[in-house]
Design an enzyme around this catalytic site. Structure first.
Site, PDB file in Angstrom:
ATOM      1  N   ARG A  86      -7.929  39.522  -5.519  1.00  0.00           N
ATOM      2  CA  ARG A  86      -8.227  38.494  -6.309  1.00  0.00           C
ATOM      3  C   ARG A  86      -9.188  37.616  -5.840  1.00  0.00           C
ATOM      4  O   ARG A  86      -9.478  37.401  -4.564  1.00  0.00           O
ATOM      5  CB  ARG A  86      -7.027  37.756  -6.552  1.00  0.00           C
ATOM      6  N   LYS A 132      -5.756  38.492 -12.922  1.00  0.00           N
ATOM      7  CA  LYS A 132      -4.456  37.859 -12.527  1.00  0.00           C
ATOM      8  C   LYS A 132      -3.943  38.653 -11.417  1.00  0.00           C
ATOM      9  O   LYS A 132      -4.488  39.367 -10.649  1.00  0.00           O
ATOM     10  CB  LYS A 132      -3.579  37.642 -13.803  1.00  0.00           C
ATOM     11  N   ASP A 174      -0.663  32.691 -18.945  1.00  0.00           N
ATOM     12  CA  ASP A 174       0.478  33.717 -18.241  1.00  0.00           C
ATOM     13  C   ASP A 174       1.014  34.368 -19.351  1.00  0.00           C
ATOM     14  O   ASP A 174       2.072  35.304 -18.879  1.00  0.00           O
ATOM     15  CB  ASP A 174       1.153  33.075 -17.284  1.00  0.00           C
ATOM     16  N   ARG A 224      -4.544  42.444 -16.512  1.00  0.00           N
ATOM     17  CA  ARG A 224      -3.577  42.412 -17.536  1.00  0.00           C
ATOM     18  C   ARG A 224      -3.968  42.990 -18.802  1.00  0.00           C
ATOM     19  O   ARG A 224      -3.210  43.363 -19.657  1.00  0.00           O
ATOM     20  CB  ARG A 224      -3.177  40.961 -17.755  1.00  0.00           C
ATOM     21  N   ARG A 238       3.738  22.542  -6.468  1.00  0.00           N
ATOM     22  CA  ARG A 238       3.231  21.045  -6.198  1.00  0.00           C
ATOM     23  C   ARG A 238       4.245  20.130  -5.632  1.00  0.00           C
ATOM     24  O   ARG A 238       3.722  19.235  -4.651  1.00  0.00           O
ATOM     25  CB  ARG A 238       2.721  20.644  -7.437  1.00  0.00           C
ATOM     26  N   GLY A 298      -1.251  33.553  -6.018  1.00  0.00           N
ATOM     27  CA  GLY A 298      -2.659  33.066  -6.213  1.00  0.00           C
ATOM     28  C   GLY A 298      -2.477  31.589  -5.834  1.00  0.00           C
ATOM     29  O   GLY A 298      -3.354  30.779  -5.458  1.00  0.00           O
ATOM     30  N   ARG A 345       4.830  39.842 -14.347  1.00  0.00           N
ATOM     31  CA  ARG A 345       4.611  39.564 -15.801  1.00  0.00           C
ATOM     32  C   ARG A 345       4.544  40.896 -16.523  1.00  0.00           C
ATOM     33  O   ARG A 345       4.761  41.100 -17.796  1.00  0.00           O
ATOM     34  CB  ARG A 345       3.504  38.627 -16.142  1.00  0.00           C
TER      35      ARG A 345
HETATM   36  C1  S3P Z   1      -1.360  28.112 -12.217  1.00  0.00           C
HETATM   37  C2  S3P Z   1      -2.769  27.960 -12.711  1.00  0.00           C
HETATM   38  C3  S3P Z   1      -2.970  29.501 -13.625  1.00  0.00           C
HETATM   39  C4  S3P Z   1      -1.966  30.240 -13.742  1.00  0.00           C
HETATM   40  C5  S3P Z   1      -0.891  30.506 -12.577  1.00  0.00           C
HETATM   41  C6  S3P Z   1      -0.497  29.135 -12.162  1.00  0.00           C
HETATM   42  C7  S3P Z   1      -1.199  26.944 -11.160  1.00  0.00           C
HETATM   43  O1  S3P Z   1      -4.093  30.256 -12.730  1.00  0.00           O
HETATM   44  O2  S3P Z   1      -2.361  31.686 -14.186  1.00  0.00           O
HETATM   45  O3  S3P Z   1       0.253  31.195 -12.913  1.00  0.00           O
HETATM   46  O4  S3P Z   1      -0.061  26.366 -11.134  1.00  0.00           O
HETATM   47  O5  S3P Z   1      -2.060  25.968 -11.134  1.00  0.00           O
HETATM   48  P1  S3P Z   1      -5.456  29.887 -12.924  1.00  0.00           P
HETATM   49  O6  S3P Z   1      -5.807  28.541 -12.353  1.00  0.00           O
HETATM   50  O7  S3P Z   1      -6.256  30.975 -12.248  1.00  0.00           O
HETATM   51  O8  S3P Z   1      -5.911  29.752 -14.455  1.00  0.00           O
END
Ligand code: S3P
Length: 445
Positions: free
Chosen positions: A128, A353, A326, A357, A32, A100, A402
């Site tokens: 995904r 994920k 996570d 997992r 971010r 992701g 992980r």
């Molecule tokens: C994240 C949100 C989560 C998390 C990922 C990081 C983020 O994913 O599992 O590692 O930085 O917004 P989800 O939004 O799919 O839950």
């Protein structure tokens, strides 16, 4: 990204772990920081940025869309932003690697710019689901050509001005929430996201910090209503990224499980939407103390003092899941060594994920002698009560950092080696993991 030959390894500990260590910067905040700095008018700087592959994929994508991003010799990053609405069409496909978060958040950004971008990723990311962002971003006017099942590779044709929407999240996902808020930055009017179950709130905190008009209210059911006004103007910031609690969880569990350990992990972010793992480990009897609590860059931070502990199995309350989403892989390892039964439920999101997992952890833990039952939405684990696991198996990590780190920790408390088929994916989020574990007294075989 990590497309080299697989790098197998096994870790063991001859005695208690000890020392003081610092984990790298928070991955969510690092992504971010780069994105918002790249959209500010002027020059921002970031200290403590996680220099893992996932975050570097975000940096490369923001550069490809016009931002200037440099790393100084002192490790401080400088970002010259293009201003909200100023993203340029990338010449080449945006390679998201394994990430992701990069993919879904950047899809949000591109959706409200009049540019077209192709998103590609590795084998894990290409499995995904992206419909969770494609659906609401389509309502805002963006167009998508995705691979079957709403997957990568996909082409996104953004639109400006986009249409502001009000959207109730069907899954608890900070990535989906953030994608919509980022799309809302360059969308005239109010974009509103309703979040029935709270998820990590770094986007809200940081958007406000950069000067966006963002409000958060609660309705009668406790749902959070997040509203952002576009078109926003973001002011450049100096950001200090706290240590990643999701990375800290691995040395924390290692120190709890290896008898006699005494370890301090410094500078760990303890945002309440992220710190569920420490609460659950303490409920299990883990000796974790929060020392020197302070504020770093608008986030609560402390040093964690962890001592080897006898853990007891518990029923993990499902409503705590989003704040430790996570951390379940490494919690399952802790549960496998605890006394009695640990029951987890409401974790269907873990199946989408970096790997499935629930399935991958159940299979791997069973292969090293743990008693595990896999249900549709969780695992039920009967722990050894502190006796070492048998070990003596090779774990398939399925390109999931992980999974690799969880079984590295399991190896420390197993009689025979636990071999991880490929440690390379660890570089996505925690490049110094092996070094850090070994500095505490573990050895790599
Ligand atoms: C994240 C949100 C989560 C998390 C990922 C990081 C983020 O994913 O599992 O590692 O930085 O917004 P989800 O939004 O799919 O839950």
């Amino acid at each position: 990204m990590h497309q080299m030959a697989p790098s197998p390894a096994a870790f063991k500990s001859a005695g208690p772990l000890s020392g003081r260590v610092r984990v790298p910067g928070d991955k969510s905040i690092s992504h971010r920081s780069l994105m918002l700095s790249a959209l500010a008018v002027g020059t921002s700087s970031v200290e403590g940025l996680l220099e893992g592959e996932d975050v570097l994929a975000t940096a490369a994508a923001m550069r490809a869309m016009g931002a200037q991003i440099e790393r100084g010799a002192d490790g401080r990053w400088t970002i010259h932003g293009v201003g909200v609405g100023g993203l340029l069409q990338p010449d080449q496909a945006l390679d998201m690697g394994n990430s992701g978060t990069s993919t879904r958040l950047l899809m949000g950004l591109v959706a409200s710019h009049a540019i077209t971008a192709t998103f590609i990723g590795d084998a894990s990311l290409s499995k995904r689901p992206m419909n969770r962002v494609i659906d609401p971003l389509s309502l805002m006017g963006a167009e998508f050509t995705a691979s079957p099942g709403g997957r990568l590779p996909l082409v996104l044709r953004g639109i400006a001005p986009a249409i502001p929407i009000e959207y109730r999240l069907p899954v608890a996902s900070a990535q989906v929430k953030s994608a919509l808020l980022l799309a809302g930055l360059n969308t005239p009017g109010i974009t509103r996201v309703i979040e029935p179950v709270p998820t990590r709130d770094h986007s809200e905190r940081m958007l406000r910090g950069f000067g966006a008009a963002l409000t958060v209210e609660q309705d009668a059911t406790g749902a959070r209503i997040i509203s952002i006004r576009g078109e926003a103007e973001l002011r450049p910031q100096h950001i200090v990224v706290p240590g990643d609690p999701s990375s800290a969880a691995f040395p924390v569990v290692a120190a709890l499980l290896v008898a006699g350990s005494d370890v301090v992990i410094e500078n760990v972010g303890l945002n309440p939407t992220r710190a569920g793992i420490f609460e659950v480990l303490r409920l299990m009897g883990g000796d974790i103390r929060f020392v020197n609590p302070r504020d770093v860059g608008g986030e609560p931070v402390a040093d964690l003092h962890v001592r080897g502990s006898t853990l007891t199995g518990i029923e993990v309350p499902p409503d705590i899941a989003p704040s430790m989403i996570d951390e379940f892989p490494v919690l399952f390892v802790a549960a496998a060594l605890a006394q009695g039964r640990t029951v987890t439920r409401g974790l269907e999101e873990l199946r989408v994920k970096e790997s499935d997992r629930l399935a991958v952890m159940a299979e791997g833990l069973r292969a090293i002698g743990a008693r595990v039952e896999e249900t549709e939405d969780g695992l039920i684990i009967d722990g050894t009560g502190g006796e070492p696991l048998a070990g003596g198996a090779t774990i398939a990590t399925h390109l999931d950092h992980r999974i690799a780190m969880s079984f590295a920790v399991a190896g420390l408390v197993a009689s025979k080696p636990v071999t991880i088929d490929d440690m390379a994916p660890v570089a996505t989020s925690f490049p110094i993991f092996e070094q850090l574990l070994c500095s505490l007294g573990a050895t790599r075989e």
